[in-house]
Design a protein around this motif. Structure first.
Motif, PDB file in Angstrom:
ATOM      1  N   ALA A  56       0.820  -1.211   0.000  1.00 59.47           N
ATOM      2  CA  ALA A  56       0.000   0.000   0.000  1.00 59.47           C
ATOM      3  C   ALA A  56       0.854   1.262   0.000  1.00 59.47           C
ATOM      4  N   GLU A  57       1.943   1.257   0.790  1.00 52.57           N
ATOM      5  CA  GLU A  57       2.787   2.446   0.882  1.00 52.57           C
ATOM      6  C   GLU A  57       3.421   2.792  -0.462  1.00 52.57           C
ATOM      7  N   ILE A  58       3.846   1.784  -1.196  1.00 53.01           N
ATOM      8  CA  ILE A  58       4.498   2.015  -2.481  1.00 53.01           C
ATOM      9  C   ILE A  58       3.519   2.629  -3.477  1.00 53.01           C
ATOM     10  N   ILE A  59       2.303   2.115  -3.504  1.00 52.51           N
ATOM     11  CA  ILE A  59       1.286   2.648  -4.410  1.00 52.51           C
ATOM     12  C   ILE A  59       0.982   4.098  -4.057  1.00 52.51           C
ATOM     13  N   ALA A  60       0.861   4.399  -2.756  1.00 56.96           N
ATOM     14  CA  ALA A  60       0.571   5.771  -2.328  1.00 56.96           C
ATOM     15  C   ALA A  60       1.714   6.713  -2.673  1.00 56.96           C
ATOM     16  N   ILE A  61       2.959   6.268  -2.492  1.00 52.42           N
ATOM     17  CA  ILE A  61       4.125   7.101  -2.818  1.00 52.42           C
ATOM     18  C   ILE A  61       4.172   7.401  -4.313  1.00 52.42           C
ATOM     19  N   GLU A  62       3.933   6.388  -5.119  1.00 49.41           N
ATOM     20  CA  GLU A  62       3.955   6.586  -6.567  1.00 49.41           C
ATOM     21  C   GLU A  62       2.848   7.540  -7.004  1.00 49.41           C
ATOM     22  N   ALA A  63       1.677   7.465  -6.353  1.00 53.38           N
ATOM     23  CA  ALA A  63       0.580   8.367  -6.690  1.00 53.38           C
ATOM     24  C   ALA A  63       0.904   9.805  -6.286  1.00 53.38           C
ATOM     25  N   ALA A  64       1.614   9.974  -5.163  1.00 51.59           N
ATOM     26  CA  ALA A  64       1.925  11.316  -4.666  1.00 51.59           C
ATOM     27  C   ALA A  64       3.069  11.970  -5.420  1.00 51.59           C
ATOM     28  N   GLY A  65       4.008  11.180  -5.910  1.00 51.79           N
ATOM     29  CA  GLY A  65       5.175  11.746  -6.582  1.00 51.79           C
ATOM     30  C   GLY A  65       5.978  12.631  -5.637  1.00 51.79           C
ATOM     31  N   GLU A  66       6.376  13.805  -6.121  1.00 46.33           N
ATOM     32  CA  GLU A  66       7.181  14.719  -5.311  1.00 46.33           C
ATOM     33  C   GLU A  66       6.421  15.253  -4.105  1.00 46.33           C
ATOM     34  N   ARG A  67       5.098  15.195  -4.153  1.00 46.83           N
ATOM     35  CA  ARG A  67       4.306  15.722  -3.041  1.00 46.83           C
ATOM     36  C   ARG A  67       4.348  14.807  -1.818  1.00 46.83           C
ATOM     37  N   ALA A  68       4.972  13.658  -1.949  1.00 47.95           N
ATOM     38  CA  ALA A  68       5.158  12.805  -0.776  1.00 47.95           C
ATOM     39  C   ALA A  68       6.119  13.442   0.229  1.00 47.95           C
ATOM     40  N   ARG A  69       7.037  14.300  -0.270  1.00 51.14           N
ATOM     41  CA  ARG A  69       8.033  14.923   0.606  1.00 51.14           C
ATOM     42  C   ARG A  69       7.338  15.843   1.610  1.00 51.14           C
ATOM     43  N   GLY A  70       7.616  15.615   2.886  1.00 51.75           N
ATOM     44  CA  GLY A  70       7.037  16.423   3.952  1.00 51.75           C
ATOM     45  C   GLY A  70       5.630  16.013   4.348  1.00 51.75           C
ATOM     46  N   ALA A  71       5.079  14.973   3.719  1.00 51.28           N
ATOM     47  CA  ALA A  71       3.710  14.549   4.017  1.00 51.28           C
ATOM     48  C   ALA A  71       3.658  13.671   5.260  1.00 51.28           C
ATOM     49  N   THR A  72       2.443  13.482   5.782  1.00 58.11           N
ATOM     50  CA  THR A  72       2.185  12.487   6.816  1.00 58.11           C
ATOM     51  C   THR A  72       1.649  11.232   6.137  1.00 58.11           C
ATOM     52  N   ALA A  73       2.220  10.088   6.481  1.00 56.35           N
ATOM     53  CA  ALA A  73       1.747   8.813   5.956  1.00 56.35           C
ATOM     54  C   ALA A  73       0.886   8.140   7.019  1.00 56.35           C
ATOM     55  N   TYR A  74      -0.353   7.866   6.668  1.00 56.85           N
ATOM     56  CA  TYR A  74      -1.277   7.138   7.539  1.00 56.85           C
ATOM     57  C   TYR A  74      -1.345   5.703   7.032  1.00 56.85           C
ATOM     58  N   VAL A  75      -0.899   4.750   7.840  1.00 60.20           N
ATOM     59  CA  VAL A  75      -0.866   3.353   7.422  1.00 60.20           C
ATOM     60  C   VAL A  75      -1.626   2.508   8.443  1.00 60.20           C
ATOM     61  N   SER A  76      -2.408   1.570   7.943  1.00 59.88           N
ATOM     62  CA  SER A  76      -3.225   0.765   8.840  1.00 59.88           C
ATOM     63  C   SER A  76      -2.398  -0.250   9.615  1.00 59.88           C
ATOM     64  N   LEU A  77      -1.193  -0.588   9.112  1.00 56.59           N
ATOM     65  CA  LEU A  77      -0.293  -1.528   9.782  1.00 56.59           C
ATOM     66  C   LEU A  77       1.140  -1.018   9.666  1.00 56.59           C
ATOM     67  N   GLU A  78       1.964  -1.412  10.586  1.00 56.80           N
ATOM     68  CA  GLU A  78       3.366  -0.994  10.592  1.00 56.80           C
ATOM     69  C   GLU A  78       4.047  -1.283   9.256  1.00 56.80           C
ATOM     70  N   PRO A  79       4.725  -0.312   8.675  1.00 60.38           N
ATOM     71  CA  PRO A  79       5.453  -0.560   7.415  1.00 60.38           C
ATOM     72  C   PRO A  79       6.509  -1.645   7.600  1.00 60.38           C
TER      73      PRO A  79
END
Length: 382
Positions: A56-79
Motif C-alpha cells: 500500500a505504501e508504495i502505491i501511495a508514494i507513486e501516486a503522490a510523486g514529489e508531493r510525498a516529501r514532507g507529508a504524513t503517511a497514515y498506514v493501517s499496519l506498521e510498514p
C-alpha cells in the motif's frame, strides 16, 4: 494518552477503508491501506491488492510523486522493514521524504515486529501508532490469530429457523434462508482462506464449497477442506470438482484408494474424532488466516466444545421447523443454566427477509483464546 487531531482520525479511517478493498485478494498477507496527506489534503493513497504485488505504501508514494516529501503517511499496519517478494516499505517512506508516520498498529510478523518503526525513527521521521488500533485488529483478525495463536480465526456459518433448528429430522435443509442470505454467504466465503466441512455433510448435502458471485469479481478461491477420518468420501462429491483446491484431512490409519489424486494430510485422532486443534495448526502452516466452517451440528458442536470457535455467523429465517428438527450444535451436554455458553452479539443486520447475527463466544476457553489473539498487533507479510 497520545493526542490525535480530527484530521488524523479522518485519514486513518480512510486508510482502513482502503485496506478492506483487499479482503478477497490479499491472503495470506493482511489487508493494508495507506494515505499520504498534507494536512487535510490527500496527495496519494493505495492499498495492498495481492501477494507479490506492491504494498500500500508504495502505491501511495507513486501516486503522490514529489508531493510525498514532507507529508504524513497514515498506514493501517506498521510498514515492513524486510525484503520478501517486495522491498521494505520503511525504506521507501524514508526515500520519499515523508515527515511523519501514523500507524494503527504494530506488526507481530517476526521479520517486522517493531523494526519498521525503528528504521523510520532512525531516519528522523516522527512515529506514532495506536490510532484506531481496535478497528485495525478486527480488520486483520485472521492474520493476527495465525501469527499470535498459531491457528486461523475460526468462523462457523449456520442458518436456523425461529425455533432454533438447522434442518429437518431427515437432514433436509434446502433452503432455510433466502436468496439474499445465500449470496451474502458467498461474500463471506470470498474472504476466507479455507472452507471446512465434514464427511457427513459431503455425503448428505454434496456441497460444492465454492464462491459463486453475481457479476465479475476478483478473489482467490478458498481451499476446500474435508475432515474425513477414514477417507470415506474421496470417490464422491462435488467438493472435488472445479478449480478450487481440495484438502482431505484424515486419521493416520486411513487407507486411500490407489488412484487417489487429491491432496491429503493426516492428523492425530481418537477413533473417528480428529484432533481439531491439530487440523487448525495444519491450516495455519499453509498460511490460512480465516476458516469458515460449513457443516452440521455434530462438527460445529465439536469445534465449540473444543473452545476453537471465534465467531458464529448465524442467519435466522422467519420460519418454524418443529420440535423434531435438528439443532444448531450437538454434543454440548449442557445440563443446567450454570453450564450455558454465553455469546456476545457483535452485529445484527437484515439480509433480505432474514436476520444475520455475528456472535462471539464468551465461554471461558474461547474468551481466553480470543484475548490472546489480540494481545499483539497485526502487520504485513511480504
Amino acid at each position: 494518552m497520545r493526542g490525535y487531531s480530527a484530521t488524523d482520525h479522518v485519514m486513518m479511517a480512510r486508510a482502513l477503508r482502503l485496506a478492506e478493498r483487499g479482503a478477497w485478494t490479499t491472503r495470506p498477507n493482511p489487508m493494508v491501506g495507506c494515505v499520504l496527506a498534507h494536512g487535510d489534503e490527500v496527495v496519494g493513497e493505495g492499498w495492498h491488492v495481492r501477494p507479490g504485488g506492491p504494498h500500500a505504501e508504495i502505491i501511495a508514494i507513486e501516486a503522490a510523486g514529489e508531493r510525498a516529501r514532507g507529508a504524513t503517511a497514515y498506514v493501517s499496519l506498521e510498514p515492513c522493514a524486510h525484503t520478501g517478494r517486495t522491498g521494505p516499505c520503511a525504506d521507501a517512506l524514508v526515500a520519499a521524504g515523508v515527515a511523519r508516520v501514523v500507524a494503527a498498529m504494530r506488526d507481530p510478523f517476526p521479520q517486522v515486529d517493531g523494526s519498521g518503526f525503528d528504521r523510520l525513527r532512525a531516519a528522523g521521521i516522527e512515529i506514532v501508532h495506536g490510532l484506531m488500533e481496535t478497528q485495525a485488529q478486527a480488520l486483520n483478525r485472521g492474520y493476527v490469530s495465525r501469527l499470535v495463536r498459531g491457528r486461523p480465526w475460526l468462523r462457523v456459518k449456520l442458518a436456523m429457523s425461529l425455533d432454533g433448528h438447522t434442518a429437518m429430522e431427515s437432514g433436509e435443509s434446502k433452503w432455510i434462508s433466502g436468496e439474499a442470505a445465500r449470496m451474502d454467504v458467498m461474500r463471506w466465503r470470498a474472504r476466507s482462506g479455507a472452507l471446512l466441512t465434514g464427511s457427513g455433510t459431503v455425503m448428505a448435502d454434496d456441497p460444492q464449497l465454492t464462491v459463486r458471485l453475481d457479476g465479475p469479481a476478483e478473489f482467490s478461491p478458498p481451499l476446500r477442506v474435508v475432515l474425513d477420518p477414514g477417507l470415506a468420501t474421496v470417490a464422491r462429491g462435488r467438493v472435488r470438482e472445479g478449480e478450487a483446491p481440495t484438502l482431505y484431512v484424515h486419521a493416520a490409519n486411513a487407507k486411500p484408494p490407489r488412484d487417489f489424486a487429491s491432496e491429503r494430510v493426516a492428523v492425530p485422532a481418537d477413533g473417528n474424532a480428529l484432533d481439531l486443534a491439530a487440523v487448525l495448526r495444519v491450516l495455519a502452516d499453509r498460511g490460512i488466516n480465516e476458516v469458515q466452517v460449513e457443516a452440521g451440528a455434530t462438527l460445529a458442536g465439536a469445534f465449540l466444545r473444543a473452545g476453537l470457535v471465534d465467531e458464529v455467523l448465524l442467519y435466522v429465517a422467519p420460519v418454524l421447523l418443529g420440535t423434531q428438527a435438528r439443532p444448531l450444535f450437538s454434543g454440548l451436554q449442557i445440563q443446567d443454566m450454570t453450564q450455558r455458553m454465553a455469546m456476545r452479539l457483535e452485529e445484527s443486520v437484515s439480509v433480505g427477509g432474514d436476520l444475520r447475527l455475528r456472535l462471539y463466544p464468551v465461554c471461558e476457553v474461547a474468551a481466553d483464546a480470543g484475548a490472546a489473539a489480540f494481545a499483539g498487533a497485526a502487520g504485513q507479510e511480504a
